[in-house]
Design an enzyme around this catalytic site. Structure first.
Site, PDB file in Angstrom:
ATOM      1  N   CYS A  21       0.804  -1.226   0.000  1.00  0.00           N
ATOM      2  CA  CYS A  21       0.000   0.000   0.000  1.00  0.00           C
ATOM      3  C   CYS A  21       0.833   1.270   0.000  1.00  0.00           C
ATOM      4  O   CYS A  21       1.970   1.297   0.476  1.00  0.00           O
ATOM      5  CB  CYS A  21      -0.882   0.071   1.248  1.00  0.00           C
ATOM      6  N   GLY A  47       1.491   0.065  -4.953  1.00  0.00           N
ATOM      7  CA  GLY A  47       0.233  -0.662  -5.063  1.00  0.00           C
ATOM      8  C   GLY A  47      -0.411  -0.360  -6.390  1.00  0.00           C
ATOM      9  O   GLY A  47      -0.808   0.777  -6.638  1.00  0.00           O
ATOM     10  N   ASN A 125      -1.471   1.646   5.588  1.00  0.00           N
ATOM     11  CA  ASN A 125      -0.356   0.916   4.982  1.00  0.00           C
ATOM     12  C   ASN A 125       0.261   0.063   6.071  1.00  0.00           C
ATOM     13  O   ASN A 125       0.622   0.576   7.133  1.00  0.00           O
ATOM     14  CB  ASN A 125       0.664   1.914   4.411  1.00  0.00           C
ATOM     15  N   GLY A 126       0.350  -1.221   5.821  1.00  0.00           N
ATOM     16  CA  GLY A 126       0.909  -2.125   6.814  1.00  0.00           C
ATOM     17  C   GLY A 126       0.052  -3.356   6.949  1.00  0.00           C
ATOM     18  O   GLY A 126      -0.696  -3.697   6.034  1.00  0.00           O
ATOM     19  N   TYR A 266      14.191  -2.151  -2.030  1.00  0.00           N
ATOM     20  CA  TYR A 266      13.322  -2.327  -3.188  1.00  0.00           C
ATOM     21  C   TYR A 266      12.036  -1.502  -3.178  1.00  0.00           C
ATOM     22  O   TYR A 266      11.648  -0.969  -4.209  1.00  0.00           O
ATOM     23  CB  TYR A 266      12.963  -3.807  -3.317  1.00  0.00           C
TER      24      TYR A 266
END
Lengths: 491, 491, 491, 491
Positions: A21, A47, A125-126, A266
């Protein structure tokens, strides 16, 4: 023979770990949703499956749009953006999780709840590691869930809080939640940002020239709207922004932070800045470390595009071996949603990558990639390189072996699908069929990210590196209940 | 302030010259249309607006599908591809031409005609310079045109030929036609490829392992389907492929060839091979030449992504100045069709490119780009680089000044919009506001493409370089009728 | 058991003959295309598969839109209608022909051709019986056909005419054409209407209050736009309307007219006026004739909705038997394009019709229908009526037995599928399993349409009644070439 | 002049009261969702805006699809129906309510909730008169609403019930709810049907030949799938169907029933059976009563199609005046969602209705319509009839004056928009400009529906007739809170 339906997948990306996300929010500007659309576009790498925006204006109340596909293919139409008026908006982009059977629009965030004191929307997010236990408890007490998302727990916990204002309800809710979360939320008047106590996922604060404030997963999304980078939200911090003021709260007990080290490797965009360092520079430095740790005689240093490029530049610079584009990426690949078979996945790399045959022929080639997950893509690339007439193929990997799944908001295969979970480095080299294969050491990685000259502090690691080390800073409760085995002392 | 509808354009690409078409054909394989879809996907850089495929099977006859948008977004659905059965198929991708008022599906190739001896379909890359005169003549005689495309003349000329077989009709037709053309055509049993006598546009022949044959604009599209590169179709050659045999004909009077030198500079994909040379290697060599011709003291060589990358690698290697990614490209930009204003075009670069601020700050930066067309993007990039704190900005351009429009199948602005048509190199440097600006010389470019150590043979140039030199190898008859002025002796 | 995909067809309508087209044109009003959309909506019963509109304005030239589906689902959007500006427009609705394998948008009219003296568009209702011979000849001479439609011949013949103005070219073209045609055409300045010499298909002239003129297949489409009915275009007449003037021409040799008698029975809308008579009144009169010709003792006269309703009202009135709605039609059936099997066609009536069980139970019921084609629907309706408990079922049909296909623009099954082609009235009664079955006599029908008190003039019939009599006023040349056998003296 | 965008509305239907919903459920058959699709198609007249289906199979769990538009345009695709497997399914069609600002897919039923003992889905026809109070209370306690629908209260009340099985939770929930409701619900194993204690809305039970059971708003939807009509669910009854057994429960205190009398007049389909009587026959009888109560000398009895047809047939039969179709309805009108202005609404009738001019001219016409709501359509029809040359126009209305809004699941304008709320019968006649205007009396209506020879029992009316009488059997609590004034003793 080409596959019958040739583009049903995205072969290279399918063999990566994926951030699930990106979140973004703006307050204090005209047409905030347009800013959010731009911000989400800059965060699209976090995402690609779907995106959503919620906005609020006093005249029109809360409005929301959620769509599958890229931001640029949806949140670009005048007619759609006109349905999202107001000076306050938040948004979310998401990646589909491996296990989910069919994506549903009701799983697309932000999630919205109407409370007696007004509405609130959240974008997360997570990953909440005790979400299933919380969901069971909430259903037992009469909550009706609309999605299969772990994030929906937060809004139900807020709905049931007895606090009389929404930020306080959010504190209540997030204290019940375990795992990794960077949340951007909004009420009718406030933009709110929170990071979990470990600060696993990033979240930064930006400021617009004319007084608006911005919350974003990464700094690259501040650049696109011309916002100034103010600072990172700190682990365990909640900021409540309203009336041009940023109030900072500390709802959680303090803990040593555990930022995700893979964001450096990344996930984050190379033009973002994390912890004061350019991500690009960190990756280049990983290449430098790798060239020192694992040198090899060769004629060409060649990145696996695009994620291996900065490390390859660093490797070439440090080693003095010429840098060249031995693999060319097709610019017109998109992301599709059909799950390819393992067999098709192998075949499919060629749709996205092509070898620059004239450059490769007869050369000893060092291929620099960011990581090895299942190894399927690496193997295919090696074959393409050899087919093109390379004399030798050496893999250099800009991260340690990925041997453990992530439970903090990253899409990873089950442990047994991870090549490094079942093979030693030597076995992997043999499996991939290359002349040499070297991963950067964990200490080398810690040095490259600037943690310390000595590398990793094993007694209290400076980062979350569970995917490499198997040391999980938060116990993955739901997964353990489902049978996941933590690393034993013996391992 | 972001624009109201933020993604209505593609700012960087808008300031490039654009190849208008890619062509591809296959004979002798099951489900030929699937191969064509893959080939067109690999040729997508030659035309992003629309694509079409025609296939033939004895049971189902000719079938055709034409769509706006990317190949991967259309020619990927089982249901569509099932409508294109057969062992013989051709396809086309196209770019919209600047002047056309609104794209229409009827302008999308291949074009099809039913003749008394059976049907034929054609796909054309290039531009017919006497198309308007031919169209007038054909209408006068009773032909009904369906499109606004110059290419449609060919099929009407074929329909009116008195020859009794289709390849002979095609020879008849193409002898009436002036300009640049690489044509792939098909009948019920034959795959046909032709290049105009000058060989301005590329066309190559490939062979599949199981006996099928392929015609393609570039070799990179052979790679994607695993076809072996056999040879280029020669200027003025027609090949007729049927029953596993390739017959070569010479319908035109022989002339010295004039391949488009810009294919080397920008149009072709770096992993394609032209005239036996890797395009990537040629571009890298241009960078080497440029570093020799126009050296400058600096700290960083930085490509304008992605087209400037190979030349930047060459420049860095030759100059010894470190190579780095100072500008990061958003991978999720697409192509849209709304015409942006000049003002929005300036603003929009930021949607696609972001500066890697931490890398740039305080440095003397050499930016390597492939060409300067209007100069709008170059100016914007310079501003972004300076905003990020660069100490100096030096532009090095991998082609000579683009001072003349192309009439052979490339979308160029009108002459007065070309920066180099109205300004000297010095004026351009001032206009762009950079510390230095250097273009490669025409001789340097000829050296880099391997034409000759001496560079350009001015008495009979080895390539078509009209966009740089104003020397048009075929008189652009329609354009002259409309008032275009050829270069005078004085210029 | 319901069928697996329950709505793939339109069971009742599938067992009817179908008019293939409606045409409409307007000149001399602002936004003529809006008027055409309204007119086509009123003519939708003449063709439900697709529709098209061409308009012309001096500023924007000719514009065209062609769409599958209902007029109201396409030609209603502001954005589409804005693409059709101008004071002159024509339009067409079409029904799909039984034999065509898959509908293609390129078969949707109006057809357009650009000639040296300007463009022209045509919309054709009817069928050209020598179209295939003409097509072969035109292809031989170099014309490229875009559609599989017989009507396209007309525009190619026009393109090849040596006349210097378009109406004269149209005369040239139509003199080459055999069969039935009512054509509405337009140039940049003229609206043109033509009927074939026999006047098989209708075409009427209307006038708008503010001076505009209208051509329409039926008068009901004049009503919707408030146009006054002026007169019918006469058989063999061409009208050229321009500058507020209507010029009448006679391009053909005079012949006795042969208007399609089935327009009275079924094709035309009941609120249209043909030959000075209300279609509704004619149909009611058919019911009256039928009650006289074929009386029966019963309790209820019940129409097969909706086409049998006026004749049922007439039958009830004449017979004194109460009229009632024994069958209720679902208002929400649409038209779909998938070809149902014979078996599904039988099953499907129930999707559209339901029996009013309480009304039917125990009654002797007279069912009045307009025609019997294959007989599949009649049989199904009979079963539904008996299932509901009717004591007796008597069919009264408002047309003679349909024993011959139509080749003049009506979609009919092949002859062997027509129930009346293979069975006598008695065999049909038995096949349908009803207590009695009576068709109106040919003379009775002629009386009802007001032709003459004596009925049909057998030496020179006043109408085309080929579908009943097998007497074709124009020899169907293409069909005969394909093997169709005309009625022999013995039949 | 036609309106600029001619079909943006549905003029005739816009001036009717509208049933807001139809419900349907099936248990015990393969592919239950296909049966539900057919059933909803037969109930489409009860709601044209949107439809939804939920199905359950042990392998695939609950699945749901909700779509805007007609059943036949959505629930007909193989690919969609395959997503709804299982032997148990329920469905819902809905009409948009006048006041709602923009329809949202989240308002489309069935609603679904996951409880600790499994999931349940509900489909509701009717209206909850205390929904807003319940919603406030539920939000206060932490429920998160997803829709703006009153019906969602039911599923939240169920979620919070402490009962351990779902039917018991449903009883709990419905005992909290006031107003009108016919609910069809499903669990993983049970099909459930409930009617409110007054039985305002209909609900019937049917049985399939092979043992499956069906619940439906009307019997006409049993016919389409070949189900046998068993009986009506009784007011205040809950049936729980499982394992081939129908269990009957009585969760509510008994009350005299109050079925909606307008179901007889307009809402239900004429081929449905209510209270043992054919709706068609009841409507015909209303015409008979009307001819007795309000005779007039005339030449023609003419229905306003289609809803006035049965009463017109009855009126003609009783009066002896000929019946004829003076107004023809366009079969190709659909339903659109854009709100027309009052002005356009007046204009628009002509899009759907056309006068059969030849029949009307010179005649004294009796127009029979089912009701007068705003009166806008009646006025327009009168004008059309007079324009066509009618000598006199007499309106006969098959219901008493509609003077009060309905709060039990019918879309009615605000009281002040109802013509009869502000005018006497005489004033209405004058407003409409007709020669005479007569409504059936309330007693006449009660006689026609078969309530009693004496008509209405004023001390305890046999039906809910609040829209005529202003006597509301359930106090509309939410509306009173918003300021609605009940009828005073003086009125």
């Amino acid at each position: 023979m080409p596959p019958a339906h040739p583009f049903d997948f995205d072969a290279v990306d399918a063999d990566k770990l994926h951030e699930e996300c990106g979140v973004f929010g703006v307050i204090g500007v005209t047409d905030a949703a347009n800013f959010v659309a731009l911000g989400l576009h800059a965060l699209q790498h976090r995402g690609q499956e779907a995106g959503g925006i919620v906005s609020y204006s006093p005249e029109d109340g809360f409005n929301s749009a959620r769509r599958f596909g890229y931001v640029r293919d949806n949140f670009t139409s005048v007619s759609l953006m006109e349905t999202l008026p107001g000076a306050l908006a938040i948004g979310h982009v998401r990646y589909s999780t491996a296990g989910s059977k069919g994506a549903a629009i009701r799983d697309v965030q932000p999630f919205f709840g109407e409370f007696s004191m007004g509405g609130a929307a959240i974008a997360h997010n997570g990953n909440i590691t005790n979400a299933e236990a919380l969901r069971r408890e909430l259903i037992e007490r009469g909550s009706i869930f609309q999605s299969s998302s772990d994030s929906e727990c937060i809004i139900h916990l807020m709905a049931r809080s007895l606090q009389r204002d929404i930020p306080a309800r959010m504190e209540d809710a997030l204290r019940r939640v375990e795992g990794a979360f960077s949340v951007v939320a909004m009420t009718r008047t406030k933009l709110i940002g929170v990071r979990d106590p470990l600060g696993v996922r990033p979240l930064v604060l930006g400021k617009l020239a004319d007084g608006g404030y911005v919350l974003s997963s990464e700094t690259c999304a501040l650049d696109i709207i011309g916002a100034e980078f103010v600072r990172e939200i700190e682990p365990g911090e909640m900021v409540v922004i309203s009336g041009g003021k940023v109030e900072s709260r500390r709802p959680f007990r303090a803990q040593p932070s555990k930022f995700c080290i893979f964001e450096h490797v990344y996930f984050s965009r190379p033009d973002s800045i994390i912890g004061g360092r350019s991500v690009y520079e960190t990756r280049r430095q990983i290449g430098v470390e790798l060239a020192r740790e694992a040198p090899v005689e060769a004629d060409l240093v060649c990145p696996v595009p695009d994620s291996g490029t900065p490390a390859a530049i660093g490797f070439a610079h440090e080693s003095g071996i010429p840098y060249g584009m031995g693999i060319i990426r097709n610019q017109y690949m998109g992301r599709t949603f059909i799950e390819p078979t393992e067999q098709i996945r192998n075949m499919g790399v060629r749709l996205k990558l092509n070898v620059n045959r004239a450059l490769i022929r007869g050369k000893r080639v060092i291929l620099v990639d960011d990581s090895v997950v299942r190894g399927t893509t690496s193997r295919k690339i090696k074959e393409m390189i050899l087919d093109a007439g390379a004399a030798e193929v050496h893999f250099r990997i800009a991260s340690p072996p990925t041997a453990w799944p992530c439970f903090y908001g990253v899409d990873t295969p089950q442990r047994e699908k991870l090549l490094a979970a079942t093979m030693s480095e030597d076995e992997m080299r043999e499996h991939l069929g290359v002349d040499s294969l070297k991963f950067i050491s964990l200490d080398g990685l810690y040095r490259a990210v600037g943690a310390s000259e000595q590398g990793r502090n094993n007694s209290c690691p400076q980062y979350c590196d569970a995917c490499f080390s198997g040391e999980y800073p938060v116990e993955p409760a739901d997964m353990i209940e489902k049978g996941f085995k933590l690393k034993t002392a013996a391992e």
